[in-house]
Design a protein around this motif. Structure first.
Motif, PDB file in Angstrom:
ATOM      1  N   LEU A 163       0.826  -1.204   0.000  1.00  0.00           N
ATOM      2  CA  LEU A 163       0.000   0.000   0.000  1.00  0.00           C
ATOM      3  C   LEU A 163       0.861   1.255   0.000  1.00  0.00           C
ATOM      4  CD1 LEU A 163      -2.769   1.371   0.186  1.00  0.00           C
ATOM      5  CD2 LEU A 163      -2.619   1.147   2.680  1.00  0.00           C
ATOM      6  N   LEU A 164       1.946   1.245   0.777  1.00  0.00           N
ATOM      7  CA  LEU A 164       2.851   2.396   0.793  1.00  0.00           C
ATOM      8  C   LEU A 164       3.433   2.630  -0.596  1.00  0.00           C
ATOM      9  CD1 LEU A 164       4.828   1.928   4.143  1.00  0.00           C
ATOM     10  CD2 LEU A 164       3.057   3.614   3.652  1.00  0.00           C
ATOM     11  N   ARG A 165       3.905   1.545  -1.218  1.00  0.00           N
ATOM     12  CA  ARG A 165       4.471   1.682  -2.564  1.00  0.00           C
ATOM     13  C   ARG A 165       3.389   2.083  -3.565  1.00  0.00           C
ATOM     14  NH1 ARG A 165       6.025   3.326  -6.240  1.00  0.00           N
ATOM     15  NH2 ARG A 165       7.550   2.636  -7.782  1.00  0.00           N
ATOM     16  N   GLY A 166       2.229   1.476  -3.426  1.00  0.00           N
ATOM     17  CA  GLY A 166       1.145   1.767  -4.355  1.00  0.00           C
ATOM     18  C   GLY A 166       0.586   3.174  -4.197  1.00  0.00           C
ATOM     19  N   ALA A 167       0.667   3.747  -2.983  1.00  0.00           N
ATOM     20  CA  ALA A 167       0.167   5.103  -2.767  1.00  0.00           C
ATOM     21  C   ALA A 167       0.919   6.102  -3.629  1.00  0.00           C
ATOM     22  CB  ALA A 167       0.285   5.476  -1.284  1.00  0.00           C
ATOM     23  N   TYR A 168       2.223   5.991  -3.648  1.00  0.00           N
ATOM     24  CA  TYR A 168       3.054   6.904  -4.447  1.00  0.00           C
ATOM     25  C   TYR A 168       2.771   6.703  -5.937  1.00  0.00           C
ATOM     26  CZ  TYR A 168       7.259   9.721  -5.385  1.00  0.00           C
ATOM     27  OH  TYR A 168       8.130  10.708  -5.786  1.00  0.00           O
ATOM     28  N   SER A 169       2.839   5.448  -6.385  1.00  0.00           N
ATOM     29  CA  SER A 169       2.636   5.163  -7.805  1.00  0.00           C
ATOM     30  C   SER A 169       1.208   5.450  -8.242  1.00  0.00           C
ATOM     31  CB  SER A 169       2.975   3.693  -8.097  1.00  0.00           C
ATOM     32  OG  SER A 169       4.338   3.439  -7.865  1.00  0.00           O
ATOM     33  N   GLY A 170       0.234   5.164  -7.372  1.00  0.00           N
ATOM     34  CA  GLY A 170      -1.154   5.394  -7.724  1.00  0.00           C
ATOM     35  C   GLY A 170      -1.456   6.871  -7.939  1.00  0.00           C
ATOM     36  N   MET A 171      -0.941   7.719  -7.063  1.00  0.00           N
ATOM     37  CA  MET A 171      -1.124   9.163  -7.243  1.00  0.00           C
ATOM     38  C   MET A 171      -0.412   9.635  -8.510  1.00  0.00           C
ATOM     39  SD  MET A 171      -3.052  10.508  -4.876  1.00  0.00           S
ATOM     40  CE  MET A 171      -2.627  12.234  -4.684  1.00  0.00           C
ATOM     41  N   MET A 172       0.770   9.102  -8.740  1.00  0.00           N
ATOM     42  CA  MET A 172       1.521   9.495  -9.937  1.00  0.00           C
ATOM     43  C   MET A 172       0.758   9.111 -11.206  1.00  0.00           C
ATOM     44  SD  MET A 172       5.524   8.757 -10.835  1.00  0.00           S
ATOM     45  CE  MET A 172       5.407   6.986 -10.566  1.00  0.00           C
ATOM     46  N   ALA A 173       0.148   7.936 -11.207  1.00  0.00           N
ATOM     47  CA  ALA A 173      -0.601   7.484 -12.380  1.00  0.00           C
ATOM     48  C   ALA A 173      -1.919   8.240 -12.530  1.00  0.00           C
ATOM     49  CB  ALA A 173      -0.871   5.983 -12.282  1.00  0.00           C
ATOM     50  N   GLY A 174      -2.628   8.390 -11.431  1.00  0.00           N
ATOM     51  CA  GLY A 174      -3.983   8.931 -11.490  1.00  0.00           C
ATOM     52  C   GLY A 174      -4.067  10.397 -11.867  1.00  0.00           C
ATOM     53  N   PHE A 175      -3.005  11.154 -11.615  1.00  0.00           N
ATOM     54  CA  PHE A 175      -3.076  12.590 -11.852  1.00  0.00           C
ATOM     55  C   PHE A 175      -2.285  13.044 -13.074  1.00  0.00           C
ATOM     56  CE2 PHE A 175      -4.677  12.396  -7.584  1.00  0.00           C
ATOM     57  CZ  PHE A 175      -5.587  13.454  -7.519  1.00  0.00           C
ATOM     58  N   GLN A 176      -1.793  12.105 -13.887  1.00  0.00           N
ATOM     59  CA  GLN A 176      -1.032  12.516 -15.068  1.00  0.00           C
ATOM     60  C   GLN A 176      -1.900  13.232 -16.101  1.00  0.00           C
ATOM     61  OE1 GLN A 176       2.785   9.961 -16.035  1.00  0.00           O
ATOM     62  NE2 GLN A 176       1.023   8.648 -15.827  1.00  0.00           N
ATOM     63  N   LEU A 177      -3.093  12.709 -16.340  1.00  0.00           N
ATOM     64  CA  LEU A 177      -3.993  13.363 -17.294  1.00  0.00           C
ATOM     65  C   LEU A 177      -4.405  14.740 -16.794  1.00  0.00           C
ATOM     66  CD1 LEU A 177      -6.242  10.325 -18.290  1.00  0.00           C
ATOM     67  CD2 LEU A 177      -4.622  11.523 -19.765  1.00  0.00           C
ATOM     68  N   LEU A 178      -4.654  14.858 -15.481  1.00  0.00           N
ATOM     69  CA  LEU A 178      -5.000  16.156 -14.907  1.00  0.00           C
ATOM     70  C   LEU A 178      -3.821  17.119 -15.013  1.00  0.00           C
ATOM     71  CD1 LEU A 178      -6.992  17.948 -13.390  1.00  0.00           C
ATOM     72  CD2 LEU A 178      -6.113  16.985 -11.247  1.00  0.00           C
ATOM     73  N   ALA A 179      -2.615  16.612 -14.794  1.00  0.00           N
ATOM     74  CA  ALA A 179      -1.427  17.464 -14.911  1.00  0.00           C
ATOM     75  C   ALA A 179      -1.277  18.003 -16.332  1.00  0.00           C
ATOM     76  CB  ALA A 179      -0.172  16.675 -14.513  1.00  0.00           C
ATOM     77  N   SER A 180      -1.581  17.162 -17.323  1.00  0.00           N
ATOM     78  CA  SER A 180      -1.507  17.611 -18.719  1.00  0.00           C
ATOM     79  C   SER A 180      -2.531  18.705 -18.995  1.00  0.00           C
ATOM     80  CB  SER A 180      -1.736  16.428 -19.662  1.00  0.00           C
ATOM     81  OG  SER A 180      -0.722  15.464 -19.510  1.00  0.00           O
TER      82      SER A 180
END
Length: 389
Positions: free
Chosen positions: A49-66
């Motif tokens: 979960l700790l590892r997935g928290a970082y990667s999940g946020m990174m994945a989930g907000f890429q489209l929003l960042a664009s």
């Protein structure tokens, strides 16, 4: 002309620096996971979960960042995201419990979500009109593996002489220094707009929706297995007698092999095609993952560069295929979907397979990951069929 060349050079250095630092900040977590497990007495599922928290946020907000970059500018978003990732590690250094640590990793992933879509598009736009975009992107991808190699290795050695809190604080300072470097290097908004307009005139693609879906599915499985294995690797090494320094060195060996794997697989993909390259690398990865379970520590350490070569090399081939399957004017969307899918798969795998590791043990979880990887073989055949049609 000189000004154009200067912008291209500074943009490439900035993008490579951002990729190196962000990938280093992302993958140093693997060195810290066993320490956090012992510090906070948590299960492997919670480790995932700790590892997935970082990667999940990174994945989930890429489209929003664009999307936000269109309003605020790519350069500002990339600088701000890098600074946020650094601040997140400063907060993690103060964590006295799981709640603060989890929040800091979520913030770090949010900051990291800006890097892949924005830095790669900056490289593409500043190089495409004048040629050399593939070579520039190759350098950009290679830089990420340099960061993966150096930062975990240095932190693994630091952990021998200082506490994990001090090490994490230094990582945070590195992120803030990188943000300052990007602020100095990146072109102005006006210069960036000129290069975007020039790039738009030459951008285009063949287009295959079904082929792109198969490619994304291949990337998701490849990334899921890679991130799952990297999560379990420190525990495999620990079970074989490795300490913190040994784990850091092992990750560096793995990522050195991965860096050369991206270069080699790019060459192989051009010579023998995407499908054959994927079949070679994924089959080799599955076999070497099984060997990592059975081999003693010294033999496993010696094998890690070869495993890294196969484990990371596939992603370079898949990434290079995205433009060939993207429709005209849809390349940026295709890259965003590809990144979101692959990083999302990488975020989910540690949680799911962490639970399997709790129930059946780390070796069984690693063998299950190796079996899952073989599903990429028929998917890559589907991608190749779209490329040939």
């Amino acid at each position: 002309m000189n000004n154009t060349q200067n912008v291209r050079r500074r943009s490439l250095i900035a993008a490579c620096s951002a990729h190196a630092i962000h990938d280093g900040l992302t993958d140093v977590i693997y060195v810290l996971l066993p320490i956090w497990q012992a510090q906070f007495a948590i299960s492997l599922a919670m480790v995932g979960l700790l590892r997935g928290a970082y990667s999940g946020m990174m994945a989930g907000f890429q489209l929003l960042a664009s999307r936000m970059a269109r309003r605020w500018g790519r350069e500002r978003m990339l600088i701000g995201g890098t600074a946020l990732a650094g601040i997140a590690y400063l907060i993690a250094g103060l964590a006295g419990g799981m709640t603060v640590l989890l929040i800091s990793l979520l913030l770090g992933g949010l900051g990291a979500s800006t890097q892949h879509p924005l830095a790669s598009s900056i490289v593409t736009d500043t190089h495409e009109a004048g040629g050399g975009v593939k070579e520039a992107l190759a350098q950009y991808n290679f830089a990420g593996d340099i960061g993966k190699t150096l930062v975990p290795g240095v932190v693994g050695l630091l952990l021998v002489v200082v506490s994990w809190q001090a090490s994490v604080t230094l990582i945070g300072c590195l992120g803030l220094a990188a943000a300052a470097l990007l602020w100095w290097l990146l072109p102005t908004a006006a210069e960036s707009a000129r290069h975007q307009a020039a790039s738009a005139k030459v951008a285009g693609g063949k287009g295959s929706a079904s082929g792109l879906r198969a490619l994304i599915a291949t990337g998701v499985l490849d990334s899921a297995v890679r991130m799952g294995f990297l999560t379990f690797l420190p525990f495999l090494l620990q079970n074989k007698g490795a300490g913190s320094a040994g784990i850091g060195i092992a990750l560096s060996l793995l990522f050195v092999g991965g860096a050369f794997g991206k270069l080699l697989c790019g060459y192989l993909g051009a010579r023998i095609g995407m499908m054959k390259t994927v079949w070679i690398t994924e089959s080799a990865t599955a076999l070497l993952m099984l060997l990592s379970v059975w081999l003693p520590l010294v033999a496993m350490m010696a094998m890690l560069p070869l495993l890294g070569l196969a484990l990371n090399g596939t992603s370079s081939v898949l990434y290079g295929t995205v433009p060939e399957l993207a429709g005209a004017g849809k390349r940026e969307q295709a890259f965003a979907r590809f990144y979101t899918g692959t990083i999302g798969g990488g975020a989910l795998a540690p949680v799911l397979f962490g639970r399997l590791g709790d129930v059946a043990g780390v070796p069984v979880a690693v063998m299950a990951l190796a079996a899952l990887l073989l599903l990429t073989l028929p998917l890559s055949y589907r991608v190749q069929s779209s490329l040939d049609s």
